[in-house]
Design a protein around this motif. Structure first.
Motif, PDB file in Angstrom:
ATOM      1  N   HIS A   6       0.846  -1.196   0.000  1.00 22.97           N
ATOM      2  CA  HIS A   6       0.000   0.000   0.000  1.00 22.97           C
ATOM      3  C   HIS A   6       0.878   1.241   0.000  1.00 22.97           C
ATOM      4  O   HIS A   6       1.466   1.591   1.018  1.00 22.97           O
ATOM      5  CB  HIS A   6      -0.917  -0.003   1.224  1.00 22.97           C
ATOM      6  CG  HIS A   6      -2.103   0.903   1.088  1.00 22.97           C
ATOM      7  ND1 HIS A   6      -3.378   0.444   0.855  1.00 22.97           N
ATOM      8  CD2 HIS A   6      -2.200   2.256   1.128  1.00 22.97           C
ATOM      9  CE1 HIS A   6      -4.213   1.467   0.782  1.00 22.97           C
ATOM     10  NE2 HIS A   6      -3.518   2.587   0.943  1.00 22.97           N
ATOM     11  N   HIS A   8       1.111   5.234  -1.917  1.00 22.17           N
ATOM     12  CA  HIS A   8       0.546   6.221  -2.845  1.00 22.17           C
ATOM     13  C   HIS A   8       1.675   6.949  -3.585  1.00 22.17           C
ATOM     14  O   HIS A   8       1.871   8.154  -3.430  1.00 22.17           O
ATOM     15  CB  HIS A   8      -0.369   7.186  -2.094  1.00 22.17           C
ATOM     16  CG  HIS A   8      -1.555   6.504  -1.489  1.00 22.17           C
ATOM     17  ND1 HIS A   8      -2.623   6.076  -2.243  1.00 22.17           N
ATOM     18  CD2 HIS A   8      -1.828   6.126  -0.210  1.00 22.17           C
ATOM     19  CE1 HIS A   8      -3.512   5.482  -1.453  1.00 22.17           C
ATOM     20  NE2 HIS A   8      -3.046   5.493  -0.223  1.00 22.17           N
ATOM     21  N   GLU A  95      -8.271   2.004  -3.562  1.00 22.44           N
ATOM     22  CA  GLU A  95      -8.581   1.887  -2.155  1.00 22.44           C
ATOM     23  C   GLU A  95     -10.028   2.292  -1.897  1.00 22.44           C
ATOM     24  O   GLU A  95     -10.431   3.403  -2.266  1.00 22.44           O
ATOM     25  CB  GLU A  95      -7.607   2.790  -1.370  1.00 22.44           C
ATOM     26  CG  GLU A  95      -7.888   2.891   0.107  1.00 22.44           C
ATOM     27  CD  GLU A  95      -6.781   3.681   0.823  1.00 22.44           C
ATOM     28  OE1 GLU A  95      -5.839   4.190   0.181  1.00 22.44           O
ATOM     29  OE2 GLU A  95      -6.889   3.805   2.047  1.00 22.44           O
ATOM     30  N   HIS A 157      -6.119  -2.602   5.054  1.00 23.88           N
ATOM     31  CA  HIS A 157      -4.826  -1.924   5.198  1.00 23.88           C
ATOM     32  C   HIS A 157      -4.797  -1.038   6.443  1.00 23.88           C
ATOM     33  O   HIS A 157      -5.837  -0.650   6.958  1.00 23.88           O
ATOM     34  CB  HIS A 157      -4.515  -1.149   3.903  1.00 23.88           C
ATOM     35  CG  HIS A 157      -4.601   0.325   4.002  1.00 23.88           C
ATOM     36  ND1 HIS A 157      -3.524   1.096   4.364  1.00 23.88           N
ATOM     37  CD2 HIS A 157      -5.621   1.169   3.795  1.00 23.88           C
ATOM     38  CE1 HIS A 157      -3.903   2.371   4.360  1.00 23.88           C
ATOM     39  NE2 HIS A 157      -5.167   2.442   4.025  1.00 23.88           N
ATOM     40  N   ASP A 207       2.046   2.826   3.292  1.00 21.08           N
ATOM     41  CA  ASP A 207       1.033   3.878   3.122  1.00 21.08           C
ATOM     42  C   ASP A 207       1.708   5.218   2.830  1.00 21.08           C
ATOM     43  O   ASP A 207       1.177   6.272   3.169  1.00 21.08           O
ATOM     44  CB  ASP A 207       0.109   3.984   4.336  1.00 21.08           C
ATOM     45  CG  ASP A 207      -1.223   4.650   4.013  1.00 21.08           C
ATOM     46  OD1 ASP A 207      -1.553   4.778   2.818  1.00 21.08           O
ATOM     47  OD2 ASP A 207      -1.919   5.077   4.949  1.00 21.08           O
TER      48      ASP A 207
END
Ligand SMILES: [Zn+2]
Ligand SMILES: [Zn+2]
Length: 266
Positions: A6, A8, A95, A157, A207
């Motif tokens: 996960h 971005h 997501e 997550h 994340d």
């Protein structure tokens, strides 16, 4: 294999030095990075970042509309998502989820987008990447309603629920994602949870650019931090770093089967 499940990487925080961030991840031994989109504009962005990166680390993407992006979304974005899900390069729907921590986003609207995306995941046979904040039981209810007991599973997550809630996600075929939050010495409940859960239920994530680990407090998080996060989790579980890396990597491939597939190029 070290897999950041996960990240971005398409976020604007990486615009100035994305290639350097990817290179540092490679040098740190991160083998694969999963980029979940958060809104319709992100569908093209995650695709573009992944397409520009043929070698290690392997970059793969998921598509979905994040609960915090629902206020700015249009219902036609769901139709656009459905059209994209035919593509075998899409590894998951995400997501997606529910965020009841942020008070000013209509829960009913969040649930509307969430359920329609779960239905797409069911129809396309794709796993889901879940954002679960103050919404564990509500999300479990929707998963059972849409998927029954035989859904495609996926990853919850940045998991931060109870042991009992964790067990319910596991029963539905989900792995639980852990990252920087576990590295904070004061995160006692989370550290207990990551110690008690079966090893085959855990996957790693950063994340990035959010959830900075304690060792990089106040900084932009990035996937190169993943090995140290793995080291901390291995330490509190009392297993070797290699064992944790191998197990979590295998778990990620199990819950996201398309991660193991070759990349289809146009
Ligand atoms: Zn999230
Ligand atoms: Zn996210």
């Amino acid at each position: 294999m070290l897999i950041d499940t996960h990240c971005h990487l398409d976020a604007f925080e990486f615009d100035a030095d994305r290639a350097g961030v990817i290179e540092r991840a490679r040098a740190a031994g991160v083998g694969t990075i999963v980029l979940p989109a958060v809104d319709r504009a992100g569908f093209g962005r995650v695709r573009a970042v992944c397409a520009g990166q043929p070698d290690l680390p392997r970059l793969r993407f998921a598509l979905g509309i994040h609960p915090l992006c629902v206020p700015a979304a249009r219902h036609s974005d769901i139709d656009a998502l459905a059209l994209e899900l035919d593509d075998p390069e899409v590894i998951a729907v995400g997501e997606i989820g529910l965020d009841f921590f942020v008070a000013d986003i209509d829960p009913a609207l969040q649930e509307n987008y969430f359920v329609r995306q779960l239905e797409l995941a069911r129809d396309f046979g794709l796993p889901v990447l879940l954002h679960v904040r103050r919404s564990q039981d509500r999300i479990l209810k929707h998963l059972r309603a849409v998927f029954g007991r035989t859904g495609p599973g996926g990853i919850a997550h940045a998991f931060n629920g109870s042991r009992q809630q964790a067990d319910e996600f596991i029963k539905l075929g989900f792995a639980l994602g852990f990252g920087g939050a576990v590295t904070w010495a004061r995160a006692l409940n989370l550290r207990r949870l990551v110690t008690e859960l079966p090893l085959d239920a855990l996957v790693l994530e950063t994340d990035s650019p959010d959830i900075a680990p304690e060792f990089a407090a106040g900084q932009r998080n990035e996937p190169a931090n993943l090995p140290r996060i793995a080291q901390v989790i291995a330490g509190i579980r009392g297993v070797s770093e290699e064992e944790l890396t191998e197990a979590t990597g295998a778990n990620a491939l199990r819950v996201l089967p398309r991660l193991a597939a070759p990349v289809y190029s146009a």
